[in-house]
Design an enzyme around this catalytic site. Sequence first.
Site, short mmCIF file in Angstrom:
data_model
loop_
_atom_site.label_atom_id
_atom_site.label_comp_id
_atom_site.label_asym_id
_atom_site.label_seq_id
_atom_site.Cartn_x
_atom_site.Cartn_y
_atom_site.Cartn_z
N TYR A 90 29.41 -22.48 -43.98
CA TYR A 90 29.75 -23.40 -42.90
C TYR A 90 30.97 -24.25 -43.30
CZ TYR A 90 29.30 -27.19 -39.54
OH TYR A 90 29.57 -28.12 -38.56
N ALA A 106 33.22 -23.58 -45.53
CA ALA A 106 34.42 -22.74 -45.61
C ALA A 106 35.00 -22.49 -44.22
CB ALA A 106 34.09 -21.42 -46.29
N1 NAP Z 1 25.78 -32.19 -34.91
C1 NAP Z 1 26.41 -32.43 -36.04
O1 NAP Z 1 25.92 -33.18 -36.90
C2 NAP Z 1 27.76 -31.81 -36.28
C3 NAP Z 1 28.48 -32.25 -37.38
C4 NAP Z 1 29.72 -31.72 -37.62
C5 NAP Z 1 30.23 -30.76 -36.77
N2 NAP Z 1 29.50 -30.32 -35.71
C6 NAP Z 1 30.10 -29.28 -34.86
O2 NAP Z 1 30.06 -29.68 -33.52
C7 NAP Z 1 30.05 -28.53 -32.68
C8 NAP Z 1 28.98 -28.71 -31.63
O3 NAP Z 1 27.73 -28.67 -32.26
P1 NAP Z 1 26.50 -29.53 -31.77
O4 NAP Z 1 26.21 -30.52 -32.79
O5 NAP Z 1 26.71 -29.97 -30.37
O6 NAP Z 1 25.33 -28.44 -31.89
P2 NAP Z 1 24.44 -27.70 -30.82
O7 NAP Z 1 23.77 -28.67 -29.93
O8 NAP Z 1 23.63 -26.74 -31.61
O9 NAP Z 1 25.51 -26.88 -29.94
C9 NAP Z 1 26.10 -25.71 -30.41
C10 NAP Z 1 26.69 -24.98 -29.23
O10 NAP Z 1 27.30 -23.77 -29.72
C11 NAP Z 1 26.87 -22.71 -28.90
N3 NAP Z 1 26.81 -21.46 -29.63
C12 NAP Z 1 26.23 -21.21 -30.82
N4 NAP Z 1 26.33 -19.91 -31.14
C13 NAP Z 1 27.00 -19.32 -30.10
C14 NAP Z 1 27.40 -17.99 -29.83
N5 NAP Z 1 27.12 -16.97 -30.66
N6 NAP Z 1 28.07 -17.75 -28.69
C15 NAP Z 1 28.34 -18.76 -27.82
N7 NAP Z 1 27.99 -20.02 -28.03
C16 NAP Z 1 27.32 -20.31 -29.15
C17 NAP Z 1 25.45 -23.11 -28.46
O11 NAP Z 1 25.12 -22.45 -27.24
P3 NAP Z 1 24.04 -21.27 -27.11
O12 NAP Z 1 23.02 -21.46 -28.17
O13 NAP Z 1 23.55 -21.44 -25.72
O14 NAP Z 1 24.84 -20.03 -27.25
C18 NAP Z 1 25.64 -24.60 -28.21
O15 NAP Z 1 26.14 -24.82 -26.92
C19 NAP Z 1 29.81 -27.34 -33.59
O16 NAP Z 1 31.02 -26.67 -33.81
C20 NAP Z 1 29.29 -27.98 -34.88
O17 NAP Z 1 29.61 -27.20 -36.01
C21 NAP Z 1 28.28 -30.84 -35.43
#
Ligand code: NAP
Length: 294
Positions: free
Chosen positions: A158, A160
């Site tokens: 992740y 990376a």
């Molecule tokens: N929450 C944190 O603490 C945090 C911290 C740092 C960075 N981030 C980044 O913020 C971004 C949003 O994450 P979040 O926290 O909002 O998490 P989340 O609620 O799990 O949302 C992740 C989103 O990515 C989509 N997704 C995952 N795999 C997919 C695939 N194969 N094809 C299409 N869509 C896909 C999911 O939709 P489906 O499952 O419906 O496909 C969901 O809408 C991510 O890039 C995450 O790495 C989050």
Amino acid sequence: MRPPIDSGTVLITGASSGVGREIARQLAYRARTLVLVARSEDRLETLRDELLARNPTLGVVVEQCDLAQPEDVDALLDSLRRNLIHVDVLVNCAGLGDYGLYERESWSRIHQMMRVNLTAPLLLAHRLVRGMVERKRGGILTVGAAGSNSFAPGMAVYCATRRFLDGFTESLRLELLGTGVVVTQVSPGAVDTRVDEQAGAEDQVAPPPAWMRISAARCAFEAIAAFERGLPRVHPGLMHRWMTRLSAILPRRVRRASGLGAARRLRHGAPELEPALHPQPALDLAFAHVPEAR
Ligand SMILES: NC(=O)c1ccc[n+]([C@@H]2O[C@H](COP(=O)([O-])OP(=O)(O)OC[C@H]3O[C@@H](n4cnc5c(N)ncnc54)[C@H](OP(=O)(O)O)[C@@H]3O)[C@@H](O)[C@H]2O)c1
């Protein structure tokens, strides 16, 4: 230069939950059309109904797409072309993590992470940015992670993928200066979403402290505000921002050492101590003198 959010067409990946869904909610009164992309069609349809109830004049297009499958991404792009949808702003928000020792992770999960976190944002940007440059207006808002600046035992892949995206976004931003296309990188710390649950990281050995956590709505708000100001990057959340600044001035040796205790607990389990005596992440700096941490 402001990205063309108002009355523009905004494509949001990862719109079915968390930060992506909040970005969609916050842009619903401003954009002309939102293209919502994720795998969970039912969640996207629920969101579409919610957004239309708030703003009946908004155009909402639901595109079910598994971003880990290049043929799905091609089908998404074909659908946009067929329906004459010109994307003004691309929001790369979909992402996933995994938690555990690298040698125990399945290759298919690693591959999936690389495709969703790296290949898909690059491919979408590659296919959409040319039109933006020709129209002399556009924007790319990419949600990466604070992990791009740190070392995270248990999340090597992740971490990376986030560094890769970081380098790409910052370099692309420089390439696009003066073209009318704004590029902003969002590097969140800990946001209350289902991301940890998806990554199997609910019981991680060194979770971010509660005072670092922010809501998805706050993260989305700060991301959009920075994008509108044309900033290169934003670290949403006051405490996270300060921690990032502090971390940036720490020598690499110290940052490396700060993950050493977590790495040991991950591999060998927690020592038989009272919880209050467990080494805390900040105290892991005490390991700085250990040769393997240098
Ligand atoms: N929450 C944190 O603490 C945090 C911290 C740092 C960075 N981030 C980044 O913020 C971004 C949003 O994450 P979040 O926290 O909002 O998490 P989340 O609620 O799990 O949302 C992740 C989103 O990515 C989509 N997704 C995952 N795999 C997919 C695939 N194969 N094809 C299409 N869509 C896909 C999911 O939709 P489906 O499952 O419906 O496909 C969901 O809408 C991510 O890039 C995450 O790495 C989050």
